[in-house]
Design a protein around this motif. Sequence first.
Motif, PDB file in Angstrom:
ATOM      1  N   LYS A  58       3.522 -31.384  14.184  1.00 24.87           N
ATOM      2  CA  LYS A  58       3.942 -32.743  13.757  1.00 24.87           C
ATOM      3  C   LYS A  58       3.300 -33.793  12.476  1.00 24.87           C
ATOM      4  N   PHE A  59       3.940 -34.710  12.019  1.00 26.52           N
ATOM      5  CA  PHE A  59       3.311 -36.024  11.697  1.00 26.52           C
ATOM      6  C   PHE A  59       2.696 -36.573  12.142  1.00 26.52           C
ATOM      7  N   SER A  60       1.420 -36.951  12.249  1.00 21.31           N
ATOM      8  CA  SER A  60       1.208 -37.760  13.355  1.00 21.31           C
ATOM      9  C   SER A  60       0.869 -39.963  12.289  1.00 21.31           C
ATOM     10  N   GLY A  61       1.152 -39.452  11.411  1.00 23.87           N
ATOM     11  CA  GLY A  61       1.391 -40.432  10.232  1.00 23.87           C
ATOM     12  C   GLY A  61       1.453 -40.619   8.693  1.00 23.87           C
ATOM     13  N   ILE A  62       1.896 -41.740   8.562  1.00 23.10           N
ATOM     14  CA  ILE A  62       2.646 -41.832   6.280  1.00 23.10           C
ATOM     15  C   ILE A  62       2.405 -42.688   6.267  1.00 23.10           C
ATOM     16  N   PHE A  63       1.417 -42.638   5.211  1.00 19.51           N
ATOM     17  CA  PHE A  63       0.575 -43.542   4.228  1.00 19.51           C
ATOM     18  C   PHE A  63       1.132 -44.149   2.520  1.00 19.51           C
ATOM     19  N   THR A  64       1.913 -45.105   2.485  1.00 22.14           N
ATOM     20  CA  THR A  64       2.330 -46.022   1.373  1.00 22.14           C
ATOM     21  C   THR A  64       1.316 -46.205   0.239  1.00 22.14           C
ATOM     22  N   ASP A  65       0.132 -46.670   0.936  1.00 21.89           N
ATOM     23  CA  ASP A  65      -0.395 -47.384  -0.012  1.00 21.89           C
ATOM     24  C   ASP A  65      -2.017 -46.567   0.499  1.00 21.89           C
ATOM     25  N   VAL A  66      -2.071 -45.410  -0.046  1.00 22.77           N
ATOM     26  CA  VAL A  66      -3.081 -43.924  -0.125  1.00 22.77           C
ATOM     27  C   VAL A  66      -4.321 -44.997  -0.785  1.00 22.77           C
ATOM     28  N   LYS A  67      -4.549 -45.889  -1.818  1.00 20.72           N
ATOM     29  CA  LYS A  67      -5.687 -46.160  -2.228  1.00 20.72           C
ATOM     30  C   LYS A  67      -6.280 -47.455  -0.958  1.00 20.72           C
ATOM     31  N   ASN A  68      -5.869 -47.705  -0.149  1.00 18.15           N
ATOM     32  CA  ASN A  68      -6.753 -48.766   0.913  1.00 18.15           C
ATOM     33  C   ASN A  68      -6.659 -47.817   1.864  1.00 18.15           C
ATOM     34  N   LEU A  69      -6.250 -46.652   1.977  1.00 18.46           N
ATOM     35  CA  LEU A  69      -6.840 -45.606   3.202  1.00 18.46           C
ATOM     36  C   LEU A  69      -8.071 -45.156   3.515  1.00 18.46           C
ATOM     37  N   THR A  70      -8.685 -45.773   4.402  1.00 12.70           N
ATOM     38  CA  THR A  70     -10.322 -44.615   4.097  1.00 12.70           C
ATOM     39  C   THR A  70     -10.460 -43.834   4.797  1.00 12.70           C
ATOM     40  N   GLU A  71     -11.279 -42.829   4.690  1.00 10.59           N
ATOM     41  CA  GLU A  71     -11.546 -41.656   4.493  1.00 10.59           C
ATOM     42  C   GLU A  71     -11.923 -41.430   6.715  1.00 10.59           C
ATOM     43  N   GLU A  72     -12.016 -42.219   6.971  1.00  8.71           N
ATOM     44  CA  GLU A  72     -12.276 -42.834   8.335  1.00  8.71           C
ATOM     45  C   GLU A  72     -11.576 -42.625   9.232  1.00  8.71           C
ATOM     46  N   GLU A  73     -10.588 -43.630   8.966  1.00 14.85           N
ATOM     47  CA  GLU A  73      -9.228 -44.108   8.868  1.00 14.85           C
ATOM     48  C   GLU A  73      -8.589 -42.197   9.004  1.00 14.85           C
ATOM     49  N   LEU A  74      -8.399 -42.289   8.149  1.00 11.71           N
ATOM     50  CA  LEU A  74      -7.550 -41.082   8.121  1.00 11.71           C
ATOM     51  C   LEU A  74      -7.684 -39.707   8.892  1.00 11.71           C
ATOM     52  N   GLY A  75      -9.122 -39.690   8.935  1.00  7.68           N
ATOM     53  CA  GLY A  75     -10.364 -38.700   9.661  1.00  7.68           C
ATOM     54  C   GLY A  75      -9.252 -38.875  11.602  1.00  7.68           C
ATOM     55  N   LYS A  76      -9.214 -40.197  11.575  1.00 10.90           N
ATOM     56  CA  LYS A  76      -8.487 -40.316  13.115  1.00 10.90           C
ATOM     57  C   LYS A  76      -7.003 -39.978  13.419  1.00 10.90           C
ATOM     58  N   TYR A  77      -6.020 -39.628  12.375  1.00 13.74           N
ATOM     59  CA  TYR A  77      -5.097 -39.354  12.209  1.00 13.74           C
ATOM     60  C   TYR A  77      -5.120 -37.403  12.722  1.00 13.74           C
ATOM     61  N   MET A  78      -5.667 -37.587  11.512  1.00 14.37           N
ATOM     62  CA  MET A  78      -5.883 -34.925  11.700  1.00 14.37           C
ATOM     63  C   MET A  78      -6.621 -34.708  12.532  1.00 14.37           C
ATOM     64  N   LEU A  79      -7.272 -35.718  13.720  1.00 11.20           N
ATOM     65  CA  LEU A  79      -7.951 -35.167  14.659  1.00 11.20           C
ATOM     66  C   LEU A  79      -7.022 -35.594  15.652  1.00 11.20           C
ATOM     67  N   GLY A  80      -5.969 -36.214  15.739  1.00 14.92           N
ATOM     68  CA  GLY A  80      -4.660 -36.796  16.779  1.00 14.92           C
ATOM     69  C   GLY A  80      -5.857 -37.610  17.427  1.00 14.92           C
ATOM     70  N   LEU A  81      -6.579 -38.290  17.329  1.00 12.51           N
ATOM     71  CA  LEU A  81      -6.921 -39.426  17.995  1.00 12.51           C
ATOM     72  C   LEU A  81      -6.322 -41.608  18.053  1.00 12.51           C
ATOM     73  N   LYS A  82      -5.774 -40.643  16.504  1.00 15.50           N
ATOM     74  CA  LYS A  82      -4.685 -41.388  16.414  1.00 15.50           C
ATOM     75  C   LYS A  82      -3.357 -41.544  16.080  1.00 15.50           C
ATOM     76  N   LYS A  83      -2.351 -41.733  16.657  1.00  9.19           N
ATOM     77  CA  LYS A  83      -0.858 -41.302  16.029  1.00  9.19           C
ATOM     78  C   LYS A  83       0.211 -42.309  16.089  1.00  9.19           C
ATOM     79  N   ASP A  84       1.121 -42.703  14.610  1.00 13.06           N
ATOM     80  CA  ASP A  84       1.729 -43.642  14.639  1.00 13.06           C
ATOM     81  C   ASP A  84       3.108 -42.787  15.572  1.00 13.06           C
TER      82      ASP A  84
END
Length: 505
Positions: A470-496
Amino acid sequence: MKIYANGVVANEDVSFELEKGEIHALLGENGAGKSTLMKILFGIEAPEQGDIFLHGEKTTIKSSQDAISKGIGMVHQHFMLVPSLTVAENIILGIEPKKNGVFINMNEAIRLSEETAKKYNFDIDATSKVEELPVGIKQQVEILKALYRGAEILILDEPTAVLTPQETDELFVQLKKLRELGHTIIFISHKLDEIKAICDRATIMRNGKSKGTYHVKDITTDEMSRLMVGRDVVLSFDKKPVNLGELALSVRNLTIKGSTGKVRVDDLSFDLKAGEILGIAGVEGNGQGHLIEVLTGLNKHYSGDIYLFDSDVRNLGIKDIRNLKLAHIPEDRMTFGCAKNMSILDNMFSNQYDSDEFSGKVVLKTKVIEKRAEDLIKEYLVKCKSYKQNVGMLSGGNIQKVVVAREFSTNPKIIIANQPTRGIDVGAAEFIRRRIIQFRDEGCAILLVSADLNEVFELSDRLAVIYKGKFSGIFTDVKNLTEEELGKYMLGLKKDEVLEGIIYE
Ligand SMILES: Nc1ncnc2c1ncn2[C@@H]1O[C@H](COP(=O)(O)OP(=O)(O)OP(=O)(O)O)[C@@H](O)[C@H]1O
Ligand SMILES: [Mg+2]
């Protein structure tokens, strides 16, 4: 000095020195001669000239058996495990414990494998079949296999090319432990941050020659790439604003089950328009592979709807999908990407022989094709003698370039790029990424799946994170996204819960 039978000088007057207990990086462009040098040290290729000293004494390495007996182990760029065998069988392959002198003693094999795994802190089930394992674990099996054979010096040829960032971190922990235990490691990688993170010294190769050895802490990644490529490499791009066109791909409520019946893609919906790059980030094995199989027509077992330019994918064969101008860079270049025993030319055009441009009434327009092959080889910097050469003889990165050149030369309207720059050197990767942006600017729709987070950040206009199908997040402002934040979504720790912007209303 190594000259291959076809006259390619792969190593020329190379000097390379290894200190016990260090992690030593070997870097250089695709085709610079890194794998060749390692094959010489592992006894697979014989040098025409030059000496090898081991612990100060001159030696020759006649075969890989000989290399192993001298304490040298190698994990190859393309894995060599037997997929249908278990982990234990692979680890002990060739030196099996015998029972009554004849049969393989399987229990003993499992015990020995587990003992080796434990000794080096690897968490592996020795009874599982290799074909069922994720790449990261397969690689650990390869490393264990070498350690089991007593490897003091461990050669790892692009070990991280196939790993996710998480798997890479795990590998690094293990490599550091091996270093503590006094093992010496040769580490080949095109990812300069990795070399910074884990290596003590680095030797740079260019065009078959060594360009010096440096203490990693004394040299920047920019300097490394300059020494490798001979010019400055641009690692970030300025993109024009997105100019969206027609709807190229629309996916609704897509569910895909794996061979075991497990849900791999779970009720997924998204749109992709001409003129944009939609990146998909995720830890490997979260459904990306299954999604791409269905999108490219390789698998028809799914529920939900997929429309490719208004055509229902369910009714389309692989060829029909190609005819809709879909290009696909597959993840695994050796299995799906190319035919090793065919020439570069055949590999470049095998999917286009029936297009108008290349097929005459009776015979293929040989001259046109040959000219195109030459142009593509030049454009994509494929290091080879001629288009007649078999793809199997190219270096790993150059094989990948052939696959990319083939797919990009079909005037695609939509590109599905799965790990497009895997194993490609910094200079050529810059070129391919530029090309992807150029396609986008020309109105091509691009779906990019990549484990290389820098790549996903640089290229994506929208970025979706996939987690457990499933998609856990979608980002349109990619330039302001940090690797750390993205990592949380990738590991399922954060989910929209609400995903805005994944579907165009
Ligand atoms: N078996 C072979 N026969 C002929 N030429 C070969 C063979 N293997 C490699 N070569 C050539 O030798 C050169 C060096 O290749 P090598 O595989 O050592 O490069 P590499 O530095 O490991 O590149 P990569 O980063 O792409 O893996 C290349 O030009 C390649 O085409
Ligand atoms: Mg190589």
